[in-house]
Scaffold this active site. Structure first.
Site, PDB file in Angstrom:
ATOM      1  N   GLN A 199       1.262 -46.734  18.453  1.00  0.00           N
ATOM      2  CA  GLN A 199       1.995 -47.729  17.465  1.00  0.00           C
ATOM      3  C   GLN A 199       3.138 -48.457  18.630  1.00  0.00           C
ATOM      4  O   GLN A 199       3.739 -48.874  18.730  1.00  0.00           O
ATOM      5  CB  GLN A 199       3.211 -46.308  16.761  1.00  0.00           C
ATOM      6  CG  GLN A 199       3.109 -48.184  15.750  1.00  0.00           C
ATOM      7  CD  GLN A 199       4.887 -46.836  14.905  1.00  0.00           C
ATOM      8  OE1 GLN A 199       5.525 -46.859  14.416  1.00  0.00           O
ATOM      9  NE2 GLN A 199       3.906 -47.430  12.994  1.00  0.00           N
ATOM     10  N   GLY A 200       2.813 -49.943  17.989  1.00  0.00           N
ATOM     11  CA  GLY A 200       3.068 -51.179  18.807  1.00  0.00           C
ATOM     12  C   GLY A 200       4.360 -51.698  17.831  1.00  0.00           C
ATOM     13  O   GLY A 200       3.872 -52.947  17.514  1.00  0.00           O
ATOM     14  N   SER A 242       8.409 -51.125  17.079  1.00  0.00           N
ATOM     15  CA  SER A 242       9.846 -51.114  17.708  1.00  0.00           C
ATOM     16  C   SER A 242       9.855 -52.005  18.904  1.00  0.00           C
ATOM     17  O   SER A 242       8.820 -51.664  19.717  1.00  0.00           O
ATOM     18  CB  SER A 242      10.253 -49.932  18.311  1.00  0.00           C
ATOM     19  OG  SER A 242      10.370 -49.398  16.684  1.00  0.00           O
ATOM     20  N   SER A 293       4.942 -44.185  20.852  1.00  0.00           N
ATOM     21  CA  SER A 293       4.239 -42.549  21.309  1.00  0.00           C
ATOM     22  C   SER A 293       3.330 -41.879  22.091  1.00  0.00           C
ATOM     23  O   SER A 293       2.405 -43.051  21.415  1.00  0.00           O
ATOM     24  CB  SER A 293       4.519 -41.216  19.976  1.00  0.00           C
ATOM     25  OG  SER A 293       6.050 -41.200  19.331  1.00  0.00           O
ATOM     26  N   GLU A 322       3.455 -43.712   6.494  1.00  0.00           N
ATOM     27  CA  GLU A 322       4.494 -43.087   7.019  1.00  0.00           C
ATOM     28  C   GLU A 322       5.452 -42.147   6.492  1.00  0.00           C
ATOM     29  O   GLU A 322       5.622 -41.335   6.365  1.00  0.00           O
ATOM     30  CB  GLU A 322       4.711 -43.666   8.211  1.00  0.00           C
ATOM     31  CG  GLU A 322       5.515 -43.152   9.181  1.00  0.00           C
ATOM     32  CD  GLU A 322       5.903 -44.444  10.429  1.00  0.00           C
ATOM     33  OE1 GLU A 322       6.844 -45.428   9.401  1.00  0.00           O
ATOM     34  OE2 GLU A 322       6.179 -44.164  11.372  1.00  0.00           O
TER      35      GLU A 322
END
Lengths: 377, 310
Positions: free
Chosen positions: A121-122, A124, A156, A239
């Site tokens: 996941q890009g 933040s 992550s 989420e």
């Protein structure tokens, strides 16, 4: 109000339980928590096993109650959790299923379900954590590609991911929520540098990702250009709504193990500790009931979890920290041993009040979106 | 699993809420504080609505519903801050004549306290079992006036102006259903004080904006809602399972949601919250009284600790 299974649910549960009893003994040994390539192989291999048995799509297709039963039974049986498949299965996958074109769904969904491709996941950035919409990673059009430059953080298992769900700013002049676009970026594209970050738990489970003129096809855009914020809100409701369901079951199991450990080592005789564990039992029982309530509500509203997820996450993330603090009290000096039974869990629980929206942000969400209080200054 | 309210359950909750809004609104609440005493006409109205006979079988003249419906009704009386020995009378329906219809007001010994002793027609549980008939002030086991315990009941100057209290030397183990219905009342209070805090935070302006725009206030309100919703899940689930550990959990979380919620509500109201005119203190005091029912909450914690080893 009914907490019992319907005949169909009962049948699903029994069939799953029977299958798990046969499938779990065939699992390879669990890899070391430090070894991400091995963990990727292990977690995705389990997804493949689930897929072949017809359970691969349970997170997407099944009714919320059936999903709850799936998570309850797999956790109870000690099956692996989604692990390295998390972003693909619970995040990017549901988003593509909800917002992607037929072509995009055909390209990306089957490999996620078969455990062939992992996602990261890009979202933040160093200056855009809780204030996600202030992200600065830029993308500009060059024919049928976007050229992307910037950096991401807290990504992550980026080094073992095949794809990245990426938020980029495509219109720097628009108000900050309006100029964002959601892209699927292959992690093998030239210009991507991944630098693992060491966490306070000593592990390298997330990374910084640097993007230097990375070319991503326009065809990889999910949703419209500059409409990425709305697409992201769909993702985030998944989420917040369902990510922790399996973990509540796990916490209840740990609590039982704690009580038995305390009885064995004599700490159970301390009434203060005993009552503390009793209170945690109340807490996790209620969190499980709240999960069942939210799931029943989601079923009524068509399956998309709502802001109730924030209520759950707020309480759960703190309860989880209290659980492992209580574990330390049960263990005494052994709680300081990194090889002790719950030391790493205690360390990793510290991230729960920060990750996926800090507790402070969650309180703002609850206050503004559920209680209708005015936006802050 | 369909863990949500059915249409009938929502209708029942709404009808209790409407009756209470009509018969016991804010004005009636203040009037009751000014002149305390049990409103027997309202008691009979509740009887007529089936509040006390809710769980009695229809064959015995009851409504024939279950614990989940009773919990919803008690949540509403908690919200409205309705005074009186509601739980004791409800539990006596079917055994004490007139309790089901609201003709007879029944109080009960709970732990070391009796609520509404002097206004009650009957006090239950003096000897630890069964009910006894009183004669307007003297109560005893087996109908013998002056039996140990209640005859020596000592009046307290009750912190809650709407709940007269006596202490008794004899302890009586709590009925799990009484504990659950009390938790339902606490849940009602928790929901109501959250609403009151939010209303105030939206309306009250300081520094040129509603105080609810400030995070410090916002976060107090958010935590009130979180505690309330967690308690709601626990209380409703306990009503479905009637399990001992579920009831203990419901009790702990509902007490927490009511007591801390009322305190936070007072805090959100600022100086106004500390005055007698504001109704916030009444919610907090009633929550304190209810938290004493069913024995100490350490007992509930012990039940839940024991459950971990079972």
């Amino acid at each position: 109000m009914d907490l019992s299974d319907t005949p169909e649910e009962e049948e699903f549960r029994a069939r799953l339980r029977e299958w798990l009893a046969k499938a779990l003994p065939t699992l390879p040994p669990k890899p070391s928590p430090e070894d991400w390539p091995a963990r990727r192989a292990y977690d995705l291999g389990w997804q493949r096993t689930l897929h072949d048995a017809g359970y691969g799509q349970v997170h997407w297709d099944a009714s919320p109650t059936t999903r709850l039963i799936f998570l309850e039974e797999t956790e109870r049986a000690g099956a692996p959790y989604v692990g390295a498949g998390f972003v693909g299965l619970l995040h990017a996958g549901p988003t593509i299923a909800a917002e992607g074109t037929d072509e995009q769904q055909a390209r990306w969904l089957p490999p996620i379900l078969r455990g062939e491709e992992a996602w990261c996941q890009g979202f933040s950035e160093p200056d855009a954590g809780s204030d996600l919409a202030s992200l600065r990673t830029r993308a500009w059009r060059d024919g049928d590609t976007y050229v992307v430059s910037g950096s991401k953080i807290w990504t992550s298992h980026a080094e073992v991911a095949d794809w990245c769900e990426l938020l980029v700013r495509t219109d720097p002049t628009a108000v900050k929520h309006r100029g964002i676009t959601w892209l699927a970026m292959p992690m093998s594209t030239p210009g991507i540098t991944v630098r693992p970050l060491r966490t306070l738990a000593g592990s390298a489970e997330f990374a910084e990702v640097f993007l230097d003129e990375v070319r991503v096809p326009v065809a990889n855009r999910v949703g419209e250009e500059n409409d990425g914020w709305r697409v992201t809100m769909v993702t985030l409701s998944f989420e917040r709504g369902t990510a922790f369901v399996g973990e509540v079951v796990a916490c209840r199991r740990v609590l039982g193990e704690l009580a038995r450990t305390a009885r064995e080592n004599g700490r159970w005789d301390d009434p203060v500790l005993r009552r503390r564990l009793g209170r945690l039992n109340a807490e996790f029982r209620a969190l499980w009931r709240l999960t069942q309530w939210n799931v029943s509500e989601a079923e009524q509203t068509g399956g998309v979890p709502g802001v109730g997820g924030s209520v759950f996450k707020l309480r759960y993330s703190h309860a989880r920290q209290e659980l492992y603090d209580a574990a330390a009290e049960v263990l005494g000096p052994r709680s300081l041993d990194l090889d002790g039974p719950w030391t790493l869990d205690r360390l990793s629980s510290l991230s729960y009040t920060i990750a996926a929206g800090t507790s402070q942000i969650q309180r703002n969400i609850v206050a503004e979106r559920i209680l209708g209080l005015p936006k802050g200054p | 699993m369909r863990f949500r309210l059915t249409g009938d359950q929502r209708a029942l909750r709404d009808s209790v809420r409407q009756l209470l809004a009509r018969r016991f609104d804010g004005e009636a609440l203040r009037a009751a504080v000014a002149e305390p005493g049990l409103d027997r006409a309202l008691w009979r109205d509740l009887g007529e609505l089936g509040f006390f006979a809710l769980r009695l079988p229809e064959a015995d003249g009851g409504v024939g519903l279950g614990l989940p419906e009773a919990v919803l009704a008690f949540e509403e009386t908690g919200r409205a801050l309705l005074p009186g020995p509601l739980v004791a009378t409800h539990l006596a329906a079917g055994t004490v004549p007139g309790a089901a219809t609201g003709e007879t007001v029944v109080a009960a010994v709970d732990g070391e306290l009796v609520e509404w002793l002097e206004e009650a027609d009957v006090v239950c549980g003096v000897g630890g079992d069964g009910s006894v008939r009183g004669d307007g002030g003297a109560y005893g086991a087996d109908g013998v006036p002056g039996a140990p315990g209640v005859a020596e009941a000592v009046p307290l100057r009750s912190v809650d102006p709407l709940t007269p209290l006596h202490s008794v030397s004899r302890r009586r183990a709590a009925d799990p259903v009484a504990v659950l219905l009390t938790a339902a009342e606490q849940l009602g209070t928790a929901g109501r004080v959250c609403e009151l805090a939010v209303q105030h935070a939206r309306a009250r302006e300081q520094f040129g904006r509603p105080v609810g725009a400030f995070q410090a206030v916002k976060h107090l309100c958010a935590d009130m809602l979180v505690r309330t919703e967690l308690a709601r899940a626990a209380v409703y689930a306990a009503a479905v399972t009637a399990g001992r550990a579920d009831i203990a959990a419901a009790r702990l979380l509902a007490d927490e949601a009511a007591v801390r919620g009322a305190r936070d509500c007072l805090q959100v109201h600022g100086g106004m919250g500390f005055t007698w005119e504001s109704e916030v203190h009444l919610h907090l005091k009633r929550a304190w009284v209810r938290a004493q029912r069913g024995g100490a909450n350490t007992e509930s914690e012990e039940v839940l600790a024991g459950d971990l080893l079972s």
